[in-house]
Design an enzyme around this catalytic site. Structure first.
Site, PDB file in Angstrom:
ATOM      1  N   HIS A 181       5.686   0.225   6.795  1.00  0.00           N
ATOM      2  CA  HIS A 181       5.113  -1.604   7.091  1.00  0.00           C
ATOM      3  C   HIS A 181       5.009  -1.099   7.564  1.00  0.00           C
ATOM      4  CE1 HIS A 181       2.700  -4.056   4.100  1.00  0.00           C
ATOM      5  NE2 HIS A 181       3.578  -4.661   4.472  1.00  0.00           N
ATOM      6  N   ASP A 228       4.958   4.062   5.118  1.00  0.00           N
ATOM      7  CA  ASP A 228       4.898   2.464   4.289  1.00  0.00           C
ATOM      8  C   ASP A 228       5.273   2.557   2.748  1.00  0.00           C
ATOM      9  OD1 ASP A 228       4.474   0.730   3.642  1.00  0.00           O
ATOM     10  OD2 ASP A 228       2.523   0.058   5.050  1.00  0.00           O
TER      11      ASP A 228
END
Length: 232
Positions: A201, A170
């Site tokens: 993400h 992420d």
């Protein structure tokens, strides 16, 4: 399947809209879907519709209403992504939690006094964690919540089942932050963490380029099983 309806603030001095999707039969529990930084857009509404098909009355409150009602943005359009990122400093998260509390109250009533689960994505993942610490919801799920390391001093207040989905690549939640989350929550019996190796993400976005199908389905299965267990 759903439609927007008004929810009164806790103070009763204003109203804001929430997208509400209802099941065909009588619901025994409610789920609140907490938006990303892109507002209650089509992807969030589709998630609500899916939960309604599973038998839950589902709310997605417009948490950005104090900035501008009904903001809908697309993560795949660079200009709209930039606008979404610019909304974050304008959003009062503590006030957002109060609006979420008002939504919990409405959703619980719509479910005949039944339990209420909350699931959030991105900013909503952070808000879901804050809600686990601060509200009377019954179960909480956060997908790629941002900045949770800065909220760990509140985790002692979590008394209901909470689950976090963490993609290890992420770019908004760096490895040091992930490490702090794992270490800071390791001894909390109410919290379960799931890592998704190499994913970024937004992997469970309902639509668009960010979605990674197999991982999204796995995370969503875990979430469905979690709610089935804790909202019964």
């Amino acid at each position: 399947m759903g439609e927007f309806t008004s929810v009164s603030t806790l103070e009763g001095d204003a109203q804001f809209d929430a997208y509400v999707a209802k099941p065909e039969g009588e619901p025994t529990a409610a789920i609140i879907v907490i938006q990303e930084i892109f507002g209650v857009n089509e992807g969030i509404r589709r998630k609500c519709d899916a939960w309604a098909k599973a038998g839950y009355v589902t709310y997605a409150p417009d948490l950005f209403w104090r900035i501008e009602p009904h903001i809908e943005l697309d993560a795949d359009i660079p200009e709209e992504m930039d606008r979404a990122l610019g909304l974050i400093p304008k959003f009062n998260q503590d006030q957002g939690i109060r609006d979420l509390e008002a939504t919990i109250k409405a959703a619980r009533q719509a479910a005949g006094g039944g339990k209420v689960g909350l699931v959030g994505y991105c900013l909503g993942g952070r808000i879901a964690f804050m809600a686990a610490c601060r509200t009377d919801g019954d179960a909480f799920v956060g997908y790629y919540g941002v900045g949770i390391d800065g909220l760990l001093n509140e985790q002692h207040a979590i008394g209901k089942p909470t689950m976090l989905h963490i993609p290890t690549a992420d770019h908004f939640v760096t490895p040091d932050v992930q490490k702090a989350m794992h270490e800071g929550l390791a001894d909390n019996p109410h919290v379960t963490l799931h890592d998704y190796e190499g994913l970024d993400h937004g992997f469970a976005a309902e639509m668009g380029k960010r979605r990674v199908e197999d991982a999204a389905q796995l995370a969503d299965r875990r979430t469905a099983d979690f709610f089935a267990e804790h909202l019964a």
